[in-house]
Design a protein around this motif. Structure first.
Motif, PDB file in Angstrom:
ATOM      1  N   LEU A 266       0.664  -1.113  -0.194  1.00  0.00           N
ATOM      2  CA  LEU A 266       0.160  -0.135   0.141  1.00  0.00           C
ATOM      3  C   LEU A 266       0.771   1.300   0.175  1.00  0.00           C
ATOM      4  O   LEU A 266       1.911   1.327   0.790  1.00  0.00           O
ATOM      5  CB  LEU A 266      -0.881  -0.093   1.220  1.00  0.00           C
ATOM      6  CG  LEU A 266      -1.989  -1.110   1.376  1.00  0.00           C
ATOM      7  CD1 LEU A 266      -2.321  -1.318   2.737  1.00  0.00           C
ATOM      8  CD2 LEU A 266      -3.112  -0.739   0.208  1.00  0.00           C
ATOM      9  N   TYR A 267       0.640   2.230  -0.866  1.00  0.00           N
ATOM     10  CA  TYR A 267       1.221   3.528  -0.890  1.00  0.00           C
ATOM     11  C   TYR A 267       0.331   4.462  -0.154  1.00  0.00           C
ATOM     12  O   TYR A 267      -0.849   4.714  -0.359  1.00  0.00           O
ATOM     13  CB  TYR A 267       1.433   3.989  -2.179  1.00  0.00           C
ATOM     14  CG  TYR A 267       2.107   5.438  -2.491  1.00  0.00           C
ATOM     15  CD1 TYR A 267       3.552   5.418  -1.954  1.00  0.00           C
ATOM     16  CD2 TYR A 267       1.512   6.447  -2.591  1.00  0.00           C
ATOM     17  CE1 TYR A 267       4.299   6.649  -2.133  1.00  0.00           C
ATOM     18  CE2 TYR A 267       1.870   7.822  -2.610  1.00  0.00           C
ATOM     19  CZ  TYR A 267       3.443   8.006  -2.426  1.00  0.00           C
ATOM     20  OH  TYR A 267       4.036   9.112  -2.658  1.00  0.00           O
ATOM     21  N   ASP A 268       0.923   5.059   0.866  1.00  0.00           N
ATOM     22  CA  ASP A 268       0.072   6.207   1.662  1.00  0.00           C
ATOM     23  C   ASP A 268       0.609   7.607   1.198  1.00  0.00           C
ATOM     24  O   ASP A 268       1.824   7.972   1.343  1.00  0.00           O
ATOM     25  CB  ASP A 268       0.485   5.879   2.891  1.00  0.00           C
ATOM     26  CG  ASP A 268      -0.423   7.046   4.027  1.00  0.00           C
ATOM     27  OD1 ASP A 268      -0.934   7.714   3.560  1.00  0.00           O
ATOM     28  OD2 ASP A 268      -0.153   6.674   5.421  1.00  0.00           O
ATOM     29  N   PRO A 269      -0.395   8.281   0.394  1.00  0.00           N
ATOM     30  CA  PRO A 269       0.065   9.435  -0.009  1.00  0.00           C
ATOM     31  C   PRO A 269       0.524  10.546   1.116  1.00  0.00           C
ATOM     32  O   PRO A 269       1.261  11.453   0.858  1.00  0.00           O
ATOM     33  CB  PRO A 269      -1.118  10.097  -0.505  1.00  0.00           C
ATOM     34  CG  PRO A 269      -1.753   8.758  -1.054  1.00  0.00           C
ATOM     35  CD  PRO A 269      -1.617   8.116  -0.002  1.00  0.00           C
ATOM     36  N   ALA A 270      -0.105  10.386   2.343  1.00  0.00           N
ATOM     37  CA  ALA A 270       0.150  11.098   3.441  1.00  0.00           C
ATOM     38  C   ALA A 270       1.738  11.295   4.037  1.00  0.00           C
ATOM     39  O   ALA A 270       2.520  12.010   4.168  1.00  0.00           O
ATOM     40  CB  ALA A 270      -0.584  11.089   4.843  1.00  0.00           C
ATOM     41  N   SER A 271       2.175   9.992   3.871  1.00  0.00           N
ATOM     42  CA  SER A 271       3.736   9.738   4.317  1.00  0.00           C
ATOM     43  C   SER A 271       4.521   9.533   3.162  1.00  0.00           C
ATOM     44  O   SER A 271       5.728   9.652   3.247  1.00  0.00           O
ATOM     45  CB  SER A 271       3.622   8.411   5.347  1.00  0.00           C
ATOM     46  OG  SER A 271       3.402   7.556   4.601  1.00  0.00           O
ATOM     47  N   THR A 273       5.047   6.735   1.402  1.00  0.00           N
ATOM     48  CA  THR A 273       5.899   5.465   1.541  1.00  0.00           C
ATOM     49  C   THR A 273       4.957   4.395   1.312  1.00  0.00           C
ATOM     50  O   THR A 273       3.706   4.475   1.184  1.00  0.00           O
ATOM     51  CB  THR A 273       6.355   5.338   3.243  1.00  0.00           C
ATOM     52  OG1 THR A 273       5.311   5.483   4.000  1.00  0.00           O
ATOM     53  CG2 THR A 273       7.472   6.386   3.372  1.00  0.00           C
ATOM     54  N   PHE A 274       5.549   3.294   1.061  1.00  0.00           N
ATOM     55  CA  PHE A 274       5.013   2.015   0.648  1.00  0.00           C
ATOM     56  C   PHE A 274       5.288   0.971   1.962  1.00  0.00           C
ATOM     57  O   PHE A 274       6.211   1.141   2.696  1.00  0.00           O
ATOM     58  CB  PHE A 274       5.628   1.255  -0.434  1.00  0.00           C
ATOM     59  CG  PHE A 274       5.268   1.736  -1.745  1.00  0.00           C
ATOM     60  CD1 PHE A 274       4.000   1.553  -2.575  1.00  0.00           C
ATOM     61  CD2 PHE A 274       5.980   2.730  -2.372  1.00  0.00           C
ATOM     62  CE1 PHE A 274       3.820   1.933  -3.873  1.00  0.00           C
ATOM     63  CE2 PHE A 274       5.804   3.345  -3.697  1.00  0.00           C
ATOM     64  CZ  PHE A 274       4.795   2.874  -4.272  1.00  0.00           C
ATOM     65  N   SER A 275       4.138   0.143   2.204  1.00  0.00           N
ATOM     66  CA  SER A 275       4.070  -0.637   3.205  1.00  0.00           C
ATOM     67  C   SER A 275       3.360  -1.913   2.895  1.00  0.00           C
ATOM     68  O   SER A 275       2.460  -2.250   2.074  1.00  0.00           O
ATOM     69  CB  SER A 275       3.271  -0.149   4.700  1.00  0.00           C
ATOM     70  OG  SER A 275       2.063   0.095   4.432  1.00  0.00           O
ATOM     71  N   ALA A 276       4.018  -3.165   3.486  1.00  0.00           N
ATOM     72  CA  ALA A 276       3.523  -4.371   3.019  1.00  0.00           C
ATOM     73  C   ALA A 276       1.970  -4.414   3.473  1.00  0.00           C
ATOM     74  O   ALA A 276       1.613  -4.087   4.244  1.00  0.00           O
ATOM     75  CB  ALA A 276       4.074  -5.559   3.531  1.00  0.00           C
TER      76      ALA A 276
END
Length: 552
Positions: A266-271, A273-276
């Motif tokens: 998942l890509y979080d536009p706020a941070s 960054t990508f996370s599994a």
């Protein structure tokens, strides 16, 4: 004997002359270019522009090196991407001569001009990203090849302005115009402020790599690209889908080894960054489709349907499908498709009697031994697929565009436009529409150019922009065209400044469309009002077959 004794003197004189000549050349280069860069070479294939009526700049012949990698082994892919190499087309006529010139990859000038058409300086490879590349909360992706953009209204018919991932929801006067056609000087995107309205491009192939983990952002206000945090896994032939909360689900694809992936992130536009993701997919797959379900008024609303694809390096096609639930972060199996397929299209029907259903059309199937004309519908209430009308033309890597009734008038409103596609050796110019009222396909004329691996997106004026692609194994296209649903006709527009095959198409807040990736260092920005393209700033990574999503 005297002659033999004189040879060292002659040799020394020749060497001295060579040194002097070399020094002069070095001085001239230094004056013209500045300090010489670290040597780096790429292959540039000379390609005459083909004249075809008034479309004299629409077709460009280049090496067909990359076109076979989507079905090749990773070893073959790696071999083809060696610096300074150019693969020959598998089929050559005696009259078709290809000249490969080795040139140094010089640093950009202070005010660079438009790059030579067809030059992708860092070797890359073609592997079509078939799948609904970007979808927003309550919105429908409208292109299936190389990424997608958003429709202009929610399934309820209201304005999409302000909704996550919506396009055409307002104006952006700060977008840099470039009527001169040269590359504008562009400041770096302001990565400290909100990324709303930016475009995320993730993964793909390029820079001599079979699969990339890199990602970058396009800022329409500065007309420039900037790197963002990389993905957890390198991948190509994956999908990217905007979820109702604004995060972007990236799923599956082919990894660096050439094997299909089951991982998702998942890509979080706020941070930034990508996370599994909380879990992996039930089945490793690439060249699949990912479609956000909306409008069914059922528990599946807001979930992502992931269907088909290829299972492994041998390219076997899948019939399985699964659902991703953003609330739990888990994947669960759902009903299987009626046929195995990959490089097909998946399009949400947001209105009419089939509202909330997903149309799965075409693709390639190892069961059938090639491209298929079959189509089926996924019913999110029943969780099952059923066969529907058959397409007139078998096709893969085509474009599928939902003609939103909010911007499209006439009898084709609410239909799905299927255009082009096919193997790169014989792309199609045919087009047809799927009518949700009758669940049948009917012909709708022919495009101005036969193409596959093109990008397509619905514009705010109700027309469909179809751009780039390939016209053959060795022909990458600069041309673009518009489909007018009111009159069911195709007409030329553009052309683009750069070739794009397996590129992405994304409608920006301004209503203009970004065509990015696919064998070009620069993207093209389509001005809807003027009907012209202008180049953007240079991309961070020379990439093909990435995904693109509009951030909200």
């Amino acid at each position: 004997m005297a002659g033999l004794r004189d040879r060292p003197l002659i040799r020394d004189a020749l060497l001295a002359g060579g040194v002097i000549a070399g020094s002069c050349i070095a001085v001239l280069i230094a004056v013209d270019r500045g300090q010489a860069p670290r040597p780096h070479f790429a292959s540039i294939v000379s390609a005459p522009i083909h004249s075809d009526g008034d479309d004299s700049t629409s077709r460009l012949g280049t090496s067909g090196a990359a076109t076979k990698l989507r079905r090749a082994s990773p070893a073959a892919g790696a071999a083809s991407q060696q610096i300074g190499s150019a693969l020959a087309s598998p089929k050559k006529k005696s009259s078709d001569m290809t000249l490969v010139v080795m040139v140094p990859d010089l640093p950009p000038r202070e005010n660079p001009g438009a790059p030579p058409p067809g030059v992708w300086s860092d070797q890359g490879a073609a592997a079509p990203v078939t799948g609904a590349g970007s979808q927003a909360a309550g919105l429908i992706a409208m292109s299936s090849v190389g990424g997608a953009s958003m429709p202009l209204t929610s399934p309820t018919g209201g304005s999409s302005a302000g909704l996550p991932g919506a396009s055409g929801g307002g104006s952006n006067p700060s977008v840099v115009s470039n009527p001169g056609g040269g590359h504008p000087s562009a400041r770096q995107p302001d990565v400290d402020r909100s990324h709303s309205g930016f475009v995320l491009l993730a993964g793909g192939q390029g820079n001599g790599q079979f699969a990339l983990s890199s990602a970058e952002l396009f800022d329409p206000a500065s007309n420039a690209f900037a790197a963002t945090s990389p993905m957890k896994d390198a991948r190509a032939d994956h999908t990217a889908t905007v979820l109702p909360g604004g995060k972007i689900l990236v799923a599956g694809g082919v990894g660096p080894s050439g094997h299909s992936l089951s991982s998702a992130e998942l890509y979080d536009p706020a941070s930034g960054t990508f996370s599994a993701a909380a879990s992996k997919m039930n089945t490793a797959r690439a060249a699949h489709t990912a479609t956000l379900i909306s409008g069914c008024n059922c528990p599946a609303d807001g979930k992502v349907l992931i269907a088909g694809g290829t299972a492994a390096a041998n390219g076997s096609t899948l019939r399985s499908a699964e659902l991703y639930d953003p609330a739990t972060g888990k994947f669960t199996a759902t009903g299987a498709m009626k046929a195995t397929r990959a490089r097909h299209s998946g399009t949400l029907l947001a209105s009419g009697p089939l509202a909330g259903n997903v149309l799965i059309a075409g693709g390639t199937s190892d069961e059938s031994g090639g491209d298929v004309a079959t189509a089926e519908l996924y019913d999110p209430v029943a969780g099952q697929f059923t066969s529907t009308g058959r397409m007139i033309t078998p096709r893969e890597t085509h474009s599928a565009t939902w003609l939103s009734p909010s911007v499209v008038a006439g009898t084709l409103a609410g239909s799905v436009l299927i255009a082009g596609g096919g193997d790169v050796s014989a792309p199609s110019d045919s087009a047809e529409v799927f009518n949700p009222q009758t669940a049948t396909f009917s012909p709708v004329g022919a495009m101005t150019t036969a193409r596959t691996l093109q990008a397509a997106v619905l514009l705010a004026n109700g027309r469909v922009l179809i751009a780039g692609g390939q016209g053959s194994e060795t022909e990458f296209l600069l041309s673009a065209e518009l489909f007018d649903p009111a009159h069911a006709t195709f007409s030329a527009t553009g052309p683009m400044n750069n070739v794009h095959a397996g590129a992405t198409a994304t409608v920006l807040d301004s209503g203009n469309a970004l065509i990015a990736g696919g064998r070009s260092n620069w993207a093209d920005l389509y001005n809807t009002a003027a009907g012209t393209f202008s180049p953007t700033g240079r991309m961070v990574t020379d990439v093909a077959e990435s995904t693109s999503t509009l951030i909200r």
